[in-house]
Design a protein around this motif. Sequence first.
Motif, PDB file in Angstrom:
ATOM      1  N   LYS A 215       0.828  -1.204   0.000  1.00  0.00           N
ATOM      2  CA  LYS A 215       0.000   0.000   0.000  1.00  0.00           C
ATOM      3  C   LYS A 215       0.863   1.254   0.000  1.00  0.00           C
ATOM      4  O   LYS A 215       0.603   2.211  -0.752  1.00  0.00           O
ATOM      5  CB  LYS A 215      -0.923  -0.020   1.225  1.00  0.00           C
ATOM      6  CG  LYS A 215      -1.942   1.104   1.262  1.00  0.00           C
ATOM      7  CD  LYS A 215      -2.870   0.941   2.463  1.00  0.00           C
ATOM      8  CE  LYS A 215      -3.891   2.067   2.528  1.00  0.00           C
ATOM      9  NZ  LYS A 215      -4.797   1.909   3.704  1.00  0.00           N
ATOM     10  N   GLU A 216       1.924   1.252   0.826  1.00  0.00           N
ATOM     11  CA  GLU A 216       2.817   2.404   0.879  1.00  0.00           C
ATOM     12  C   GLU A 216       3.599   2.558  -0.421  1.00  0.00           C
ATOM     13  O   GLU A 216       3.825   3.674  -0.899  1.00  0.00           O
ATOM     14  CB  GLU A 216       3.788   2.264   2.057  1.00  0.00           C
ATOM     15  CG  GLU A 216       3.140   2.421   3.423  1.00  0.00           C
ATOM     16  CD  GLU A 216       2.532   3.804   3.607  1.00  0.00           C
ATOM     17  OE1 GLU A 216       3.199   4.798   3.259  1.00  0.00           O
ATOM     18  OE2 GLU A 216       1.384   3.884   4.092  1.00  0.00           O
ATOM     19  N   ALA A 217       4.002   1.430  -0.996  1.00  0.00           N
ATOM     20  CA  ALA A 217       4.724   1.474  -2.271  1.00  0.00           C
ATOM     21  C   ALA A 217       3.841   2.076  -3.350  1.00  0.00           C
ATOM     22  O   ALA A 217       4.290   2.897  -4.163  1.00  0.00           O
ATOM     23  CB  ALA A 217       5.174   0.067  -2.660  1.00  0.00           C
ATOM     24  N   ASN A 218       2.580   1.668  -3.367  1.00  0.00           N
ATOM     25  CA  ASN A 218       1.629   2.199  -4.341  1.00  0.00           C
ATOM     26  C   ASN A 218       1.477   3.705  -4.183  1.00  0.00           C
ATOM     27  O   ASN A 218       1.476   4.455  -5.167  1.00  0.00           O
ATOM     28  CB  ASN A 218       0.282   1.492  -4.160  1.00  0.00           C
ATOM     29  CG  ASN A 218      -0.730   1.851  -5.222  1.00  0.00           C
ATOM     30  OD1 ASN A 218      -1.369   2.888  -5.153  1.00  0.00           O
ATOM     31  ND2 ASN A 218      -0.867   0.995  -6.227  1.00  0.00           N
ATOM     32  N   LYS A 219       1.369   4.153  -2.944  1.00  0.00           N
ATOM     33  CA  LYS A 219       1.220   5.581  -2.666  1.00  0.00           C
ATOM     34  C   LYS A 219       2.443   6.367  -3.137  1.00  0.00           C
ATOM     35  O   LYS A 219       2.331   7.522  -3.554  1.00  0.00           O
ATOM     36  CB  LYS A 219       0.989   5.807  -1.165  1.00  0.00           C
ATOM     37  CG  LYS A 219       0.728   7.254  -0.809  1.00  0.00           C
ATOM     38  CD  LYS A 219       0.175   7.447   0.595  1.00  0.00           C
ATOM     39  CE  LYS A 219       0.924   6.712   1.662  1.00  0.00           C
ATOM     40  NZ  LYS A 219       0.448   7.040   3.022  1.00  0.00           N
ATOM     41  N   ASN A 220       3.617   5.723  -3.104  1.00  0.00           N
ATOM     42  CA  ASN A 220       4.860   6.370  -3.522  1.00  0.00           C
ATOM     43  C   ASN A 220       5.149   6.198  -5.013  1.00  0.00           C
ATOM     44  O   ASN A 220       6.245   6.506  -5.475  1.00  0.00           O
ATOM     45  CB  ASN A 220       6.038   5.827  -2.705  1.00  0.00           C
ATOM     46  CG  ASN A 220       6.097   6.426  -1.315  1.00  0.00           C
ATOM     47  OD1 ASN A 220       6.318   7.620  -1.143  1.00  0.00           O
ATOM     48  ND2 ASN A 220       5.890   5.599  -0.303  1.00  0.00           N
TER      49      ASN A 220
END
Length: 317
Positions: A215-220
């Motif tokens: 999820k954090e990777a997607n946001k970044n």
Amino acid sequence: MTEKDDYLKIAENYEMPEAFQHLIPHMFSEKEIKLIALMGKKEFTVAQLQKLIDKNISGDSGLFLQNCYRRAITKKIEREDNLFFKLDRFYTRLSYFAQYEPDHWQRISEEDRQKLDQWCFATYVEDIRETIERKIQGEKISLHNSNLMTLEEAQETIENMDREIYLQPCNCRAIALKCDKPKNTCIQFGHEINTPADRGWGERLTKEMAKQILKEANKNGLIHSGEDEALCNCDGCCCYPFRAAQVLGSKDKWPKAAYSIYWNEEKCIHCRKCVSICNFGAFYLGEDNKVHFDREKCWSCTLCAEHCPKDAIIYLR
């Protein structure tokens, strides 16, 4: 044997280009340099290798052998229920050096780092060239980063996984250092021989922890890709698979997208989120200061659609 002789042995036995010999003291200990010269191209059982180390290198041979495997000086070979060790490749050592010793890696001059990245990338391309050519011809053959995924699909892969899950640094971004996107993002499954997890690297994750990392990777703005061995969170500037696909002409075949992107210009509010999130410049600002879409540059990774606040971008099968 002189220091120069040892360095030549590394170039010969460890497949290290002579152009990088001046970096040997930065990447290898004196004991490792000696071991590489002693092992040559031969395979050794654990007992044979410990005997070789005990005879020629001071210290705890068992601990030294373990550390050489951990640092990708050696690799394991399983054959008929027997375990052997032989030298790994400089190519592998370079990746581990950049991934797991980043402070030392960044002490190497930028010029040398760029040359090493170029050499490592060229080696990677040649290693996979035949496989990619076969994939282009339509053969169903396994290779890392095979499939581009939506966030939901990547999280479903995690949910259905029945093997151990480990977090590892992205080797591509660690080596290339061309962007400031997060590096500690790659998810590996299992701990087979010669994987980072088997060598003692990585953080063991729960499924919920792994999903949060995705999820954090997607946001970044990182692209999810993978298969049953690993899930990578890639970018468009550092990551070798996307760079290699451009060299080898495998776009749309590898990494393979399951969807196509549709942009509804009438619904677009020109908020520019797609422009900032796209890794390939497919969405861009024109001279009219409005968003435009270049389909030829699009890899259909689906990031843009997942970040569009008005559903002006969707992905279709």
